[in-house]
Design a protein around this motif. Structure first.
Motif, PDB file in Angstrom:
ATOM      1  N   TRP A  51       9.771  30.664 -10.422  1.00  0.00           N
ATOM      2  CA  TRP A  51      10.241  31.879 -10.876  1.00  0.00           C
ATOM      3  C   TRP A  51      11.925  31.793 -11.214  1.00  0.00           C
ATOM      4  N   LYS A  52      12.063  31.837 -12.291  1.00  0.00           N
ATOM      5  CA  LYS A  52      13.495  31.204 -13.066  1.00  0.00           C
ATOM      6  C   LYS A  52      14.473  32.555 -12.591  1.00  0.00           C
ATOM      7  N   ARG A  53      13.980  33.686 -12.123  1.00  0.00           N
ATOM      8  CA  ARG A  53      15.114  34.747 -11.775  1.00  0.00           C
ATOM      9  C   ARG A  53      15.451  34.606 -10.174  1.00  0.00           C
ATOM     10  N   MET A  54      14.929  33.658  -9.573  1.00  0.00           N
ATOM     11  CA  MET A  54      15.309  33.580  -8.144  1.00  0.00           C
ATOM     12  C   MET A  54      16.880  32.877  -8.070  1.00  0.00           C
ATOM     13  N   ASN A  55      17.953  33.392  -7.453  1.00  0.00           N
ATOM     14  CA  ASN A  55      19.098  33.070  -7.437  1.00  0.00           C
ATOM     15  C   ASN A  55      19.574  32.286  -5.976  1.00  0.00           C
ATOM     16  N   LYS A  56      20.732  32.255  -5.889  1.00  0.00           N
ATOM     17  CA  LYS A  56      21.415  31.535  -5.015  1.00  0.00           C
ATOM     18  C   LYS A  56      21.323  32.338  -3.670  1.00  0.00           C
ATOM     19  N   GLU A  57      21.649  33.679  -3.900  1.00  0.00           N
ATOM     20  CA  GLU A  57      21.822  34.806  -2.925  1.00  0.00           C
ATOM     21  C   GLU A  57      20.241  34.875  -2.286  1.00  0.00           C
ATOM     22  N   GLY A  58      19.481  35.015  -3.093  1.00  0.00           N
ATOM     23  CA  GLY A  58      17.992  35.270  -2.588  1.00  0.00           C
ATOM     24  C   GLY A  58      17.674  33.803  -1.654  1.00  0.00           C
ATOM     25  N   ALA A  59      18.015  32.762  -2.134  1.00  0.00           N
ATOM     26  CA  ALA A  59      17.520  31.423  -1.586  1.00  0.00           C
ATOM     27  C   ALA A  59      18.303  31.639  -0.319  1.00  0.00           C
ATOM     28  N   ILE A  60      19.419  31.930   0.001  1.00  0.00           N
ATOM     29  CA  ILE A  60      20.189  31.930   1.406  1.00  0.00           C
ATOM     30  C   ILE A  60      19.473  32.857   2.275  1.00  0.00           C
ATOM     31  N   ALA A  61      19.520  34.011   1.686  1.00  0.00           N
ATOM     32  CA  ALA A  61      18.545  35.043   2.528  1.00  0.00           C
ATOM     33  C   ALA A  61      17.181  34.819   2.869  1.00  0.00           C
ATOM     34  N   SER A  62      16.535  34.118   1.945  1.00  0.00           N
ATOM     35  CA  SER A  62      15.219  33.691   2.504  1.00  0.00           C
ATOM     36  C   SER A  62      15.017  32.520   3.468  1.00  0.00           C
ATOM     37  N   MET A  63      16.045  31.683   3.327  1.00  0.00           N
ATOM     38  CA  MET A  63      15.895  30.553   4.164  1.00  0.00           C
ATOM     39  C   MET A  63      16.691  30.858   5.637  1.00  0.00           C
ATOM     40  N   ALA A  64      17.612  31.907   5.553  1.00  0.00           N
ATOM     41  CA  ALA A  64      18.222  32.310   6.787  1.00  0.00           C
ATOM     42  C   ALA A  64      17.146  33.047   7.778  1.00  0.00           C
ATOM     43  N   PHE A  65      16.415  33.980   6.792  1.00  0.00           N
ATOM     44  CA  PHE A  65      15.681  34.855   7.905  1.00  0.00           C
ATOM     45  C   PHE A  65      14.260  34.170   8.417  1.00  0.00           C
ATOM     46  N   GLY A  66      13.687  33.099   7.523  1.00  0.00           N
ATOM     47  CA  GLY A  66      12.698  32.419   7.743  1.00  0.00           C
ATOM     48  C   GLY A  66      12.983  31.440   8.999  1.00  0.00           C
ATOM     49  N   LEU A  67      14.142  30.792   9.014  1.00  0.00           N
ATOM     50  CA  LEU A  67      14.423  30.071  10.145  1.00  0.00           C
ATOM     51  C   LEU A  67      14.565  30.854  11.484  1.00  0.00           C
ATOM     52  N   ILE A  68      15.472  31.584  11.378  1.00  0.00           N
ATOM     53  CA  ILE A  68      16.067  32.473  12.457  1.00  0.00           C
ATOM     54  C   ILE A  68      14.946  33.155  13.070  1.00  0.00           C
ATOM     55  N   SER A  69      14.025  34.013  12.197  1.00  0.00           N
ATOM     56  CA  SER A  69      12.868  34.789  12.594  1.00  0.00           C
ATOM     57  C   SER A  69      11.987  34.088  13.696  1.00  0.00           C
ATOM     58  N   THR A  70      11.438  32.706  12.859  1.00  0.00           N
ATOM     59  CA  THR A  70      10.522  32.035  13.439  1.00  0.00           C
ATOM     60  C   THR A  70      10.818  31.194  14.556  1.00  0.00           C
ATOM     61  N   PHE A  71      11.937  30.436  14.467  1.00  0.00           N
ATOM     62  CA  PHE A  71      12.458  29.886  15.700  1.00  0.00           C
ATOM     63  C   PHE A  71      12.603  30.809  17.004  1.00  0.00           C
ATOM     64  N   SER A  72      13.184  32.149  16.534  1.00  0.00           N
ATOM     65  CA  SER A  72      13.435  33.103  17.705  1.00  0.00           C
ATOM     66  C   SER A  72      11.912  33.628  18.268  1.00  0.00           C
ATOM     67  N   TYR A  73      11.046  33.805  17.329  1.00  0.00           N
ATOM     68  CA  TYR A  73       9.571  34.022  17.986  1.00  0.00           C
ATOM     69  C   TYR A  73       8.929  32.824  18.625  1.00  0.00           C
ATOM     70  N   ILE A  74       8.947  31.691  18.311  1.00  0.00           N
ATOM     71  CA  ILE A  74       8.434  30.522  19.210  1.00  0.00           C
ATOM     72  C   ILE A  74       9.043  30.320  20.334  1.00  0.00           C
ATOM     73  N   TYR A  75      10.503  30.433  20.433  1.00  0.00           N
ATOM     74  CA  TYR A  75      11.103  30.274  21.749  1.00  0.00           C
ATOM     75  C   TYR A  75      10.671  31.450  22.653  1.00  0.00           C
ATOM     76  N   TYR A  76      10.831  32.690  22.150  1.00  0.00           N
ATOM     77  CA  TYR A  76      10.654  33.880  22.911  1.00  0.00           C
ATOM     78  C   TYR A  76       9.226  33.858  23.643  1.00  0.00           C
ATOM     79  N   PHE A  77       8.232  33.471  22.828  1.00  0.00           N
ATOM     80  CA  PHE A  77       6.841  33.713  23.333  1.00  0.00           C
ATOM     81  C   PHE A  77       6.384  32.127  23.948  1.00  0.00           C
ATOM     82  N   LYS A  78       7.272  31.300  23.969  1.00  0.00           N
ATOM     83  CA  LYS A  78       6.784  29.960  25.057  1.00  0.00           C
ATOM     84  C   LYS A  78       7.697  29.990  26.042  1.00  0.00           C
TER      85      LYS A  78
END
Length: 597
Positions: A491-518
């Motif tokens: 998708w050539k319309r994907m830009n840097k702002e979208g990439a930064i928001a996507s990576m930050a959400f994915g990492l923080i939310s997944t790590f937090s969920y794993i840590y909390y429920f473990k």
């Protein structure tokens, strides 16, 4: 023990010798082995890189313990590699950037995006490598007679030599040798055990054949035995369908975002060679993965057969142990159990005081509680002992387990090293750095990563089984890296702002969920949508992708040359921005920043 020492010393000596022979002399050798590895050789090295301690040690152990429920790891990892090989690898190779942060930094024309990608890659790699070092500790603790932590320290020393000195060039050829060791070690005991139980020398067919001398299949027999002991049927599962789907999805899509696998496709000369390499890797991976269900079933069958209702004798002198039936109606506990008990990975607690070892499930019809604990991760390593195979087979098995763990650990160390030295230092902080300085930093970073990985591995056994720890890494990769790689290619319309928001959400939310429920709330009834920590990365992957798309649509589109590049890389041989396909795409391929940067 003599055979074990022979195989371990011989294999490790081979690895170190190869590393010294193939010692990296430049950054190009250190990061991508000079781009001149033959596709078949690279396919074998990729298979070794891919089949970690989780595949060799823990996957069959989980299948042995969970039955059908453990098959999610087999399905997820197999499907994930196919997804990576067909959907992403050729396009990433065409783009010409050999690390995920490098791809992110150039595709999204942003230093901030590159740094966040480095952070994501480090989170994924360190989580993954902790599981590998735990596998090393398990193998050494039993067969070399050392404790768990000492075993990890020995493994750290070996990896340090051939990863830090040899770089990717040394790691590649070392992994070829490791693949030969691990595949031979995995299949030979399986053939022996299949012959003993069913008379069929082909393990893939043996575990669905009739038990020797009986008119019932091995799986039917196992189903009957485990249900009589209070477990669910071996061919059934108590996992919810949504959790099975989520774990499988997290493993599949996490594979496509794993930096240490992606980097392997840059050691060949071109995108077409990357496709051929991927095909060879699938062949080599299948040789082990098709055997794993049989190994798991045989292990469960033999453990119950040799341990349940045996008499626990407080002596290590088996020559003086009673032969045949003991006074309380049981037979003496097998020697393999006593050997592994010294490691702390198996145990027995006589709750009813009858001296018999009862393996029982939660629904045992006789009302007895389970008195035997066996770590899933020992099922494969212990299987030759359980089946009383020759000593040389036992030695070969431990050499294979160590090869599997160390091969992946080395690949992960290369990712960590390149992320710090190339993506963070040379491409971000010190852009005028020389090749010599970068190579020195890469080796220092690899050495530091070895030490950190060892410390993490020492605590991994307290968290979960090896495969479960590795599953966390896949979940993190699925949620943080896969969406921006996939959207960045298609998708050539994907830009840097979208990439930064996507990576930050994915990492923080997944790590937090794993840590909390473990560590905080271990009650499965509180899981979001009934999805376990092992599978949550698949769920958050969709949220991460949606966030990236929405943010991209409400912000400025990427520069036109970036959009043209996205179209170019999907047509082999037409790339216009980064040179020809056969150009050297090593770490010195620094492009000229666009006005957007």
């Amino acid at each position: 023990m003599d055979w074990t020492i022979f195989f371990v010393v011989a294999s490790f000596g081979t690895y170190i010798g190869i590393a010294l022979w193939a010692r990296a002399g430049s950054t190009n050798d250190f990061y991508v082995a000079g781009h001149d590895v033959h596709p078949m050789i690279n396919g074998m090295a990729t298979a070794a890189d891919w089949m970690s301690a989780a595949s060799f040690l823990s996957m069959a152990g989980l299948i042995a313990s969970l039955g059908y429920g453990g098959s999610v790891y087999l399905m997820g990892w197999t499907g994930g590699y196919v997804l990576l090989a067909l959907l992403l690898a050729p396009f990433l190779r065409e783009f010409g950037k050999f690390t995920v942060p490098d791809f992110v930094g150039d595709r999204y024309y942003s230093t901030a995006a590159r740094v966040i990608a480095v952070i994501c890659a480090l989170f994924v790699s360190f989580t993954y490598i902790a599981g590998q070092m735990s596998g090393v500790g398990i193998a050494f603790s039993r067969f070399l007679g050392v404790d768990f932590n000492t075993g990890i320290l020995v493994g750290m020393g070996i990896v340090f030599i051939y990863a830090v000195l040899g770089g990717m060039k040394g790691v590649t050829y070392t992994q070829v040798a490791q693949y030969c060791v691990l595949i031979f070690a995995y299949t030979v005991p399986a053939i022996f055990i299949s012959m003993m139980i069913t008379g069929n020398p082909v393990p893939q067919l043996g575990f669905i054949s009739n038990v020797r001398g009986e008119d019932v299949s091995m799986l039917e027999n196992l189903n009957q035995v485990v249900t009589e002991l209070g477990f669910i049927e071996y061919t059934s599962t108590n996992k919810s369908w949504i959790d099975v789907f989520a774990i499988t999805g997290a493993l599949m899509f996490g594979t496509a975002g794993l930096p240490h696998v992606i980097i392997r496709f840059f050691t060949v000369s071109s995108a077409s060679a990357a496709r051929v390499s991927a095909g060879w890797a699938l062949v080599f991976i299948a040789l082990l993965y098709t055997v794993a269900p049989a190994v798991g079933a045989f292990a469960r069958y033999n453990i119950i057969d040799t341990v349940n209702e045996t008499t626990y004798i407080e002596t290590d002198d088996y020559a003086t142990a009673a032969e045949g039936i003991t006074s309380n109606g049981g037979t003496p506990v097998p020697e393999w159990f006593k050997n592994w008990e010294r490691t702390g990975l198996v145990g027995f607690e006589d709750m009813n005081g009858d001296g018999l070892m009862q393996i029982r499930g939660p629904n045992a019809p006789d009302g007895l509680a389970n008195e035997v604990t066996i770590n899933n991760d020992i099922s494969v390593l212990a299987s030759p002992e359980i089946a009383q195979l020759p000593e040389w087979v036992i030695g070969l098995m431990v050499a294979g387990g160590l090869a599997a763990a160390l091969s992946t650990a080395a690949g992960l160390l290369m990712v960590i090293s390149s992320a710090i030295s190339h993506d963070l230092c040379r491409r971000t902080l010190f852009k005028g750095m020389s090749d010599k300085t970068e190579l020195r930093i890469a080796r220092v970073a690899a050495a530091g990563a070895v030490a950190a990985a060892g410390l993490m591995g020492m605590n991994t056994a307290k968290l979960a089984f090896v495969a479960q720890v590795v599953a966390f890494a896949f979940g993190l990769a699925a949620a943080s890296l896969f969406p921006i790689i996939f959207l960045g290619i298609f998708w050539k319309r994907m830009n840097k702002e979208g990439a930064i928001a996507s990576m930050a959400f994915g990492l923080i939310s997944t790590f937090s969920y794993i840590y909390y429920f473990k560590f905080v709330d271990t009650d499965p009834s509180h899981w979001f949508l009934g999805v376990s920590p092992e599978g949550i990365g698949f769920v958050f992957m969709f949220f991460s992708a949606i966030i990236g798309i929405v943010v991209s649509l409400v912000t400025a589109p990427p520069p036109q040359d970036i959009q043209d590049l996205v179209e170019d890389i999907r047509v082999p041989g037409t790339r216009t921005r980064h040179g020809s396909v056969d150009d050297d795409m090593g770490p010195m391929d620094d492009h000229t920043p666009t006005p957007a940067e």
